[in-house]
Design an enzyme around this catalytic site. Sequence first.
Site, PDB file in Angstrom:
ATOM      1  N   ASN A  13     -93.544  52.301 117.882  1.00 54.84           N
ATOM      2  CA  ASN A  13     -93.444  52.581 116.374  1.00 54.84           C
ATOM      3  C   ASN A  13     -93.119  53.939 116.420  1.00 54.84           C
ATOM      4  OD1 ASN A  13     -94.288  53.501 113.804  1.00 54.84           O
ATOM      5  ND2 ASN A  13     -96.606  53.363 114.324  1.00 54.84           N
ATOM      6  N   TRP A  14     -91.919  54.330 115.877  1.00 55.51           N
ATOM      7  CA  TRP A  14     -91.219  55.749 115.840  1.00 55.51           C
ATOM      8  C   TRP A  14     -91.937  56.685 114.770  1.00 55.51           C
ATOM      9  CZ3 TRP A  14     -85.118  55.145 116.712  1.00 55.51           C
ATOM     10  CH2 TRP A  14     -84.834  54.507 117.917  1.00 55.51           C
ATOM     11  N   LYS A  15     -92.662  56.034 113.676  1.00 55.00           N
ATOM     12  CA  LYS A  15     -93.198  56.767 112.791  1.00 55.00           C
ATOM     13  C   LYS A  15     -92.087  57.599 112.198  1.00 55.00           C
ATOM     14  CE  LYS A  15     -97.773  56.586 115.058  1.00 55.00           C
ATOM     15  NZ  LYS A  15     -98.818  57.207 115.234  1.00 55.00           N
ATOM     16  N   HIS A  67    -101.138  50.028 109.228  1.00 56.60           N
ATOM     17  CA  HIS A  67    -101.291  50.787 110.045  1.00 56.60           C
ATOM     18  C   HIS A  67    -102.420  52.110 109.494  1.00 56.60           C
ATOM     19  CE1 HIS A  67    -100.836  54.431 112.756  1.00 56.60           C
ATOM     20  NE2 HIS A  67     -99.983  53.538 113.412  1.00 56.60           N
ATOM     21  N   GLU A 118    -102.457  55.159 109.449  1.00 54.73           N
ATOM     22  CA  GLU A 118    -101.979  56.177 108.456  1.00 54.73           C
ATOM     23  C   GLU A 118    -101.636  55.670 107.295  1.00 54.73           C
ATOM     24  OE1 GLU A 118     -98.984  57.138 111.621  1.00 54.73           O
ATOM     25  OE2 GLU A 118    -100.298  57.769 113.010  1.00 54.73           O
ATOM     26  N   GLU A 160    -106.062  48.977 116.835  1.00 51.02           N
ATOM     27  CA  GLU A 160    -105.709  50.526 117.131  1.00 51.02           C
ATOM     28  C   GLU A 160    -107.027  51.484 116.619  1.00 51.02           C
ATOM     29  OE1 GLU A 160    -101.172  51.398 117.390  1.00 51.02           O
ATOM     30  OE2 GLU A 160    -101.689  51.431 114.933  1.00 51.02           O
ATOM     31  N   GLY A 201    -102.332  59.001 118.580  1.00 57.86           N
ATOM     32  CA  GLY A 201    -102.009  60.442 118.690  1.00 57.86           C
ATOM     33  C   GLY A 201    -102.718  61.511 119.335  1.00 57.86           C
ATOM     34  N   SER A 235    -102.600  56.061 121.910  1.00 57.85           N
ATOM     35  CA  SER A 235    -102.314  56.811 123.333  1.00 57.85           C
ATOM     36  C   SER A 235    -102.210  56.074 124.555  1.00 57.85           C
ATOM     37  CB  SER A 235    -103.585  58.030 123.525  1.00 57.85           C
ATOM     38  OG  SER A 235    -103.719  58.828 122.391  1.00 57.85           O
ATOM     39  N   GLY A 240     -96.705  54.502 119.892  1.00 54.76           N
ATOM     40  CA  GLY A 240     -96.380  55.622 119.330  1.00 54.76           C
ATOM     41  C   GLY A 240     -95.629  56.500 119.884  1.00 54.76           C
ATOM     42  N   GLY A 241     -96.045  57.824 120.270  1.00 50.32           N
ATOM     43  CA  GLY A 241     -95.822  59.017 121.031  1.00 50.32           C
ATOM     44  C   GLY A 241     -94.733  58.382 122.260  1.00 50.32           C
TER      45      GLY A 241
HETATM   46  P1  PGA Z   1     -99.589  56.738 119.731  1.00 52.03           P
HETATM   47  O1  PGA Z   1     -99.722  55.904 118.244  1.00 52.03           O
HETATM   48  O2  PGA Z   1     -99.202  55.921 120.891  1.00 52.03           O
HETATM   49  O3  PGA Z   1     -98.959  58.060 119.574  1.00 52.03           O
HETATM   50  O4  PGA Z   1    -101.298  56.908 119.738  1.00 52.03           O
HETATM   51  C1  PGA Z   1    -100.013  54.381 118.470  1.00 52.03           C
HETATM   52  C2  PGA Z   1     -99.760  53.990 116.814  1.00 52.03           C
HETATM   53  O5  PGA Z   1    -100.092  54.812 115.873  1.00 52.03           O
HETATM   54  O6  PGA Z   1     -99.170  53.255 116.507  1.00 52.03           O
END
Ligand code: PGA
Length: 254
Positions: free
Chosen positions: A9-11, A99, A101, A171, A177, A217, A238-239
């Site tokens: 997930n590049w966001k 998600h 967010e 999640e 993050g 994470s 994500g990251g």
């Molecule tokens: P993260 O994000 O790996 O940076 O914690 C995961 C996500 O939000 O899908």
Amino acid sequence: MRQNIVAGNWKMNLTLPEGLALVSEITNMVTDEATGSTAQVVICPPFPYLSAIDKQLPQGGPFHVGAQNCSQKESGAYTGEVSAKMLQSVGCEYVILGHSERRQYFREDDELLSQKLKAALGAGLKPIFCVGESLETREMNETFDYISKQLKDGLFHLSNEEFDQVVIAYEPIWAIGTGKTATSAQAQEVHAFIREQIARAYDAEAAENTTILYGGSCNAQNARELFSQPDVDGGLIGGASLKSRDFTEIIKSF
Ligand code: PGA
């Protein structure tokens, strides 16, 4: 048999040239190192890059493209929105929905997410549906009630046939993050609980066949341990999906 999946997930990160360079590094490493990984890989870039990224991915291999969101509407005067059918028409196979967010910053609630799920499934997309508790909820020992409600209100209205297409991502919000990963035992406990809820809402076969990803994470160091849990079928990353080495290591963790 359920599939193992590693989804990136590049966001809202990277320009198109940066994204194309990242994908070419990942596909080169995965091919060169003949990883032997059993995982399907889903790359979820921002909307404008979907088509270009899809064209750059080797066809017929483990790579697929997914979006990070879609509209609940089919078409019409909804300025700025992107429909599920549009996504499907540019090569998208998956879409992340719910998600945390989007739930938090864009106020997406269970009702809206139910409509988005229907729209995605109607266009032939496979939803990656996210659930997860806040730190406060966990500390109050209400994690299971909270997850159970998210599943009931957001997801379990689907028919058996529709539910077959769904991937779930657990999640925990406190792990996203933050560098604070759930332990493999914490992840396994909630994944097993989710599978149990699916068996109740549908049947044992549906529970057995549903891919449940862990997100929060997840990185090259902890992926192997997390993925070795019996009910963890991969990750939503994500990251670490923005770094070719790390993401490839995670793919190789199967
Ligand atoms: P993260 O994000 O790996 O940076 O914690 C995961 C996500 O939000 O899908």
